[in-house]
Scaffold this motif. Structure first.
Motif, mmCIF file in Angstrom:
data_model
loop_
_atom_site.group_PDB
_atom_site.id
_atom_site.type_symbol
_atom_site.label_atom_id
_atom_site.label_comp_id
_atom_site.label_asym_id
_atom_site.label_seq_id
_atom_site.Cartn_x
_atom_site.Cartn_y
_atom_site.Cartn_z
ATOM 1 N N PHE A 1 -0.709 4.173 1.184
ATOM 2 C CA PHE A 1 -1.695 5.004 1.865
ATOM 3 C C PHE A 1 -1.053 6.207 2.540
ATOM 4 C CE2 PHE A 1 -4.392 0.931 2.579
ATOM 5 C CZ PHE A 1 -4.667 0.864 1.231
ATOM 6 N N LYS B 1 -4.417 7.688 4.507
ATOM 7 C CA LYS B 1 -5.261 6.919 5.418
ATOM 8 C C LYS B 1 -4.432 5.816 6.055
ATOM 9 C CE LYS B 1 -7.124 3.716 1.919
ATOM 10 N NZ LYS B 1 -8.362 3.233 1.295
ATOM 11 N N ASP C 1 -8.182 -3.540 1.446
ATOM 12 C CA ASP C 1 -8.424 -2.094 1.360
ATOM 13 C C ASP C 1 -8.243 -1.619 -0.079
ATOM 14 O OD1 ASP C 1 -8.616 -2.113 4.142
ATOM 15 O OD2 ASP C 1 -6.558 -1.393 4.441
ATOM 16 N N THR C 2 -9.129 -0.760 -0.522
ATOM 17 C CA THR C 2 -8.938 -0.110 -1.820
ATOM 18 C C THR C 2 -8.030 1.096 -1.617
ATOM 19 O OG1 THR C 2 -10.901 1.256 -1.489
ATOM 20 C CG2 THR C 2 -11.202 -0.819 -2.693
ATOM 21 N N ASN D 1 0.822 -1.210 0.000
ATOM 22 C CA ASN D 1 0.000 0.000 0.000
ATOM 23 C C ASN D 1 0.856 1.261 0.000
ATOM 24 O OD1 ASN D 1 -0.040 1.510 2.756
ATOM 25 N ND2 ASN D 1 -0.115 -0.662 3.324
ATOM 26 N N PRO E 1 -3.919 1.869 6.972
ATOM 27 C CA PRO E 1 -4.354 0.575 6.444
ATOM 28 C C PRO E 1 -5.122 -0.235 7.490
ATOM 29 C CG PRO E 1 -1.980 0.594 6.810
ATOM 30 C CD PRO E 1 -2.477 1.966 7.102
ATOM 31 N N VAL E 2 -6.146 -0.936 7.042
ATOM 32 C CA VAL E 2 -6.898 -1.851 7.894
ATOM 33 C C VAL E 2 -6.604 -3.283 7.453
ATOM 34 C CG1 VAL E 2 -9.215 -2.587 8.634
ATOM 35 C CG2 VAL E 2 -8.713 -0.143 8.328
ATOM 36 N N ASN E 3 -6.803 -3.556 6.172
ATOM 37 C CA ASN E 3 -6.515 -4.868 5.601
ATOM 38 C C ASN E 3 -5.910 -4.682 4.203
ATOM 39 O OD1 ASN E 3 -6.421 -7.662 5.401
ATOM 40 N ND2 ASN E 3 -8.446 -7.773 4.454
ATOM 41 N N PRO E 4 -4.678 -4.174 4.149
ATOM 42 C CA PRO E 4 -4.070 -3.889 2.843
ATOM 43 C C PRO E 4 -3.591 -5.159 2.149
ATOM 44 C CG PRO E 4 -2.478 -3.498 4.554
ATOM 45 C CD PRO E 4 -3.787 -3.843 5.248
#
Length: 159
Positions: free
Chosen positions: A79, A97, A131-132, A77, A99-102
């Motif tokens: 992010f 942002k 995550d998008t 990611n 990451p939660v579930n990258p």
């Protein structure tokens, strides 16, 4: 006679060491391998948009002046909007942002022996539950002597 015998042994030892040296036979590698995605089948191109749940073939051409050894693909990611030194294109990024579930994809692959040119083609599935957002796709190639090159591409993963 003793002096002549010492000279003979001394010259014999020097001849033995110089005759066994193969330094002239060893080709020194002074060049890094290269990676290219800038051709019709290279994927992904800068700023490519990938969709969750789909499978893509990641392709690049790698070359070396002596012999290739291995390559790797690293998708991670972006992010936090970090950059890599070799990125050529500037893509539009989303807001920073956490990451939660990258998606984290890191794989290493060997290249068959004796090749100086190789196109890799690796199928990568983008999971539905990640995550998008903004990601980097980094390609790395290593040659037989240990030289390494890396290139990174900005990509985006969407719903």
């Amino acid at each position: 006679m003793n002096f002549k015998l010492k000279i003979f042994y001394f010259l014999s030892i020097i001849l033995l060491f110089t005759a066994c040296s193969n330094e002239g036979d060893i080709e020194k590698d002074l060049e890094k391998p290269t990676i290219s995605i800038n051709y019709n089948d290279g994927f992904p191109q800068a700023c490519a948009v990938l969709t969750k749940g789909n499978t893509y073939n990641f392709k690049a051409m790698v070359t070396d002046n002596i012999e290739l050894a291995s390559y790797s693909i690293d998708i991670h990611n972006n992010f936090d909007h970090h950059t890599h030194d070799d990125q050529e294109a500037t893509c539009i990024l989303e807001h920073i942002k956490s990451p939660v579930n990258p998606l984290i994809y890191i794989e290493n692959f060997s290249i068959p022996s004796g090749l100086t040119s190789y196109e890799f083609d690796v199928s990568v599935s983008i999971p539905d539950d990640i995550d998008t957002g903004d990601y980097h796709c980094s390609y790395s190639v290593t040659d037989i002597t240990g030289w390494q090159s890396v290139t990174s591409i900005d990509i985006k993963i969407i719903e």
